[in-house]
Enzyme design. Structure first.
Site, PDB file in Angstrom:
ATOM      1  N   GLU A  90       0.825  -1.206   0.000  1.00 47.81           N
ATOM      2  CA  GLU A  90       0.000   0.000   0.000  1.00 47.81           C
ATOM      3  C   GLU A  90       0.859   1.256   0.000  1.00 47.81           C
ATOM      4  O   GLU A  90       1.920   1.283   0.602  1.00 47.81           O
ATOM      5  CB  GLU A  90      -0.871   0.019   1.266  1.00 47.81           C
ATOM      6  N   CYS A 103       3.358   8.283   1.353  1.00 47.60           N
ATOM      7  CA  CYS A 103       3.781   7.331   2.365  1.00 47.60           C
ATOM      8  C   CYS A 103       4.000   5.996   1.663  1.00 47.60           C
ATOM      9  O   CYS A 103       3.077   5.459   1.062  1.00 47.60           O
ATOM     10  CB  CYS A 103       2.682   7.225   3.422  1.00 47.60           C
ATOM     11  N   CYS A 110       5.748  -7.537   7.843  1.00 53.12           N
ATOM     12  CA  CYS A 110       6.712  -6.981   8.795  1.00 53.12           C
ATOM     13  C   CYS A 110       6.937  -8.013   9.887  1.00 53.12           C
ATOM     14  O   CYS A 110       6.034  -8.778  10.223  1.00 53.12           O
ATOM     15  CB  CYS A 110       6.130  -5.700   9.409  1.00 53.12           C
ATOM     16  N   CYS A 114       4.609  -5.423  16.431  1.00 48.13           N
ATOM     17  CA  CYS A 114       3.924  -4.450  17.292  1.00 48.13           C
ATOM     18  C   CYS A 114       2.458  -4.867  17.447  1.00 48.13           C
ATOM     19  O   CYS A 114       1.783  -5.182  16.474  1.00 48.13           O
ATOM     20  CB  CYS A 114       4.022  -3.045  16.713  1.00 48.13           C
ATOM     21  N   CYS A 117      -0.571  -3.152  15.463  1.00 45.42           N
ATOM     22  CA  CYS A 117      -0.362  -2.840  14.051  1.00 45.42           C
ATOM     23  C   CYS A 117      -0.874  -3.936  13.120  1.00 45.42           C
ATOM     24  O   CYS A 117      -0.639  -5.121  13.354  1.00 45.42           O
ATOM     25  CB  CYS A 117       1.130  -2.616  13.809  1.00 45.42           C
ATOM     26  N   CYS A 331      -2.033   2.071   7.059  1.00 46.33           N
ATOM     27  CA  CYS A 331      -1.368   1.013   6.321  1.00 46.33           C
ATOM     28  C   CYS A 331      -1.606  -0.364   6.896  1.00 46.33           C
ATOM     29  O   CYS A 331      -1.753  -0.544   8.077  1.00 46.33           O
ATOM     30  CB  CYS A 331       0.108   1.311   6.212  1.00 46.33           C
TER      31      CYS A 331
END
Ligand code: SAH
Length: 339
Positions: A90, A103, A110, A114, A117, A331
């Site tokens: 994205e 962005c 990832c 976290c 997230c 995101c």
């Protein structure tokens, strides 16, 4: 097959002269690539013979716009781009008074974990190549038909976990033959990989660093950000101090306010103590609730009270304006939906 956008400019010169081309060819090709051509056929000032030679070992990479949403509230544009291998990432283009800001994502998924997230659910699939990071800027610009003046590396992924490709991307996007975006107009957001912050400080590139802090002490940070087990807050702040000293760029901290987790008055006072000495700015973000996560956001009023305590304790703070609220512009949310 090689993507020439993965080459730094100097490497491109070397490659081209290596296959018998004159040095100035690099400038022509670099410029075409950054304009977002879809194939060598569009490089009209390059001979057919040279184009054929290039096609033997290299290709012109592109990104497919799989979905595009435009916010009716503020004109924010969100792209779901499809990579050549079918993975999706994205990018978001935001409109500010000073111009367009994009962005971009740096990884597919990832591995930082976290807890609040969406991008990290499912872990890391792979790093993006330098060309794939750059293509987000190139093809968003082409689609918008307007210059993009600012870049934030704050999309899917942890930029400092894909260090080398991010650096190549930064060098190329800054190159005056290409998009020519100044380092001062580029911001890297990191969850705080301390050794890489020191490395970045030594690159001689005055990019802005923003650190996702989200907690005033190790106890809370350990609960919501696994990276914190590896590098504690005092090590992180020390690295930020060095970054500021070496680059002259003021650090800013992201602090997502999560109800009942990190939003108390006590947290605000403690946070002020942590960031005060390095003259950092704090960006408060009411946490964006993610379906799979239990975290809840705080009220606007709560955010304002938190901000007031920071200011009373000598810390500059702003509450992040929400853009693109109607198009799930945060995101990770869109990619996940498609998966
Ligand atoms: N990995 C980098 C950049 C990507 S995340 C980093 O951690 O900084 C971009 C920012 O969005 C980070 O500050 C991140 O902590 C924050 N963020 C992630 N999920 C969020 C959510 N649900 N609500 C508010 N902020 C969130």
């Amino acid at each position: 097959m090689l993507d020439l956008k993965d080459f730094e400019y100097g490497e491109l010169v070397k490659y081209l002269t290596g296959i018998g081309e004159p040095k100035y060819r690099a400038k022509q090709i670099f410029s075409w690539l950054h304009k977002g051509v879809a194939s060598y056929d569009e490089m009209t000032d390059i001979s057919v013979k040279t184009r054929r030679r290039l096609m033997e070992e290299t290709y012109v990479s592109t990104l497919k716009i799989r979905e595009k949403y435009v916010s009716r509230l503020d004109g924010t544009v969100k792209y779901l781009f499809e990579l050549p291998d079918g993975n999706c990432i994205e990018s978001v283009v935001m409109r500010y008074n000073h111009g367009l800001s994009i962005c971009v994502s740096t990884q597919v998924g990832c591995r930082m974990g976290c807890r609040f997230c969406a991008s990290t659910i499912g872990g890391l699939y792979r790093d993006l190549t330098a060309g794939e990071i750059l293509n987000q800027v190139i093809f968003a610009r082409k689609d918008m038909g307007e210059r993009i003046s600012n870049i934030v590396l704050m999309g899917i992924g942890e930029p400092l976990d894909n260090y080398d490709n991010v650096i190549t991307f930064l060098h190329n996007v800054n190159n005056e033959t290409g998009l020519n975006i100044g380092y001062r107009h580029i911001t890297i957001s990191t969850c705080g990989i301390v050794p890489e912050i020191y490395r970045l400080a030594g690159e001689n590139m005055p990019v802005t660093l923003t650190v996702s802090l989200h907690a005033p002490n190790d106890k809370i940070r350990n609960e919501i950000m696994p990276v914190s087990h590896k590098y504690n807050i005092s090590e992180l702040i020390e690295a930020c101090g060095t970054y500021f000293a070496k680059t002259g760029r003021r650090i800013s901290f992201e602090y997502s306010l999560i109800r009942g987790v990190n939003d108390s008055a006590e947290c605000a006072r403690e946070l002020a103590g942590v960031v005060k000495d390095i003259h950092a700015h704090v960006n408060l973000i009411p946490v964006n609730p993610v379906e799979e996560r239990e975290y809840r956001s705080i009220t606007r009023r709560g955010a304002e009270e938190f901000k007031k305590i920071l200011e009373e304790n000598g810390v500059n703070a702003t509450i992040r304006r929400t853009l693109g609220a109607d198009i799930s512009a945060s995101c990770g949310q869109l990619r996940k939906k498609v998966l």
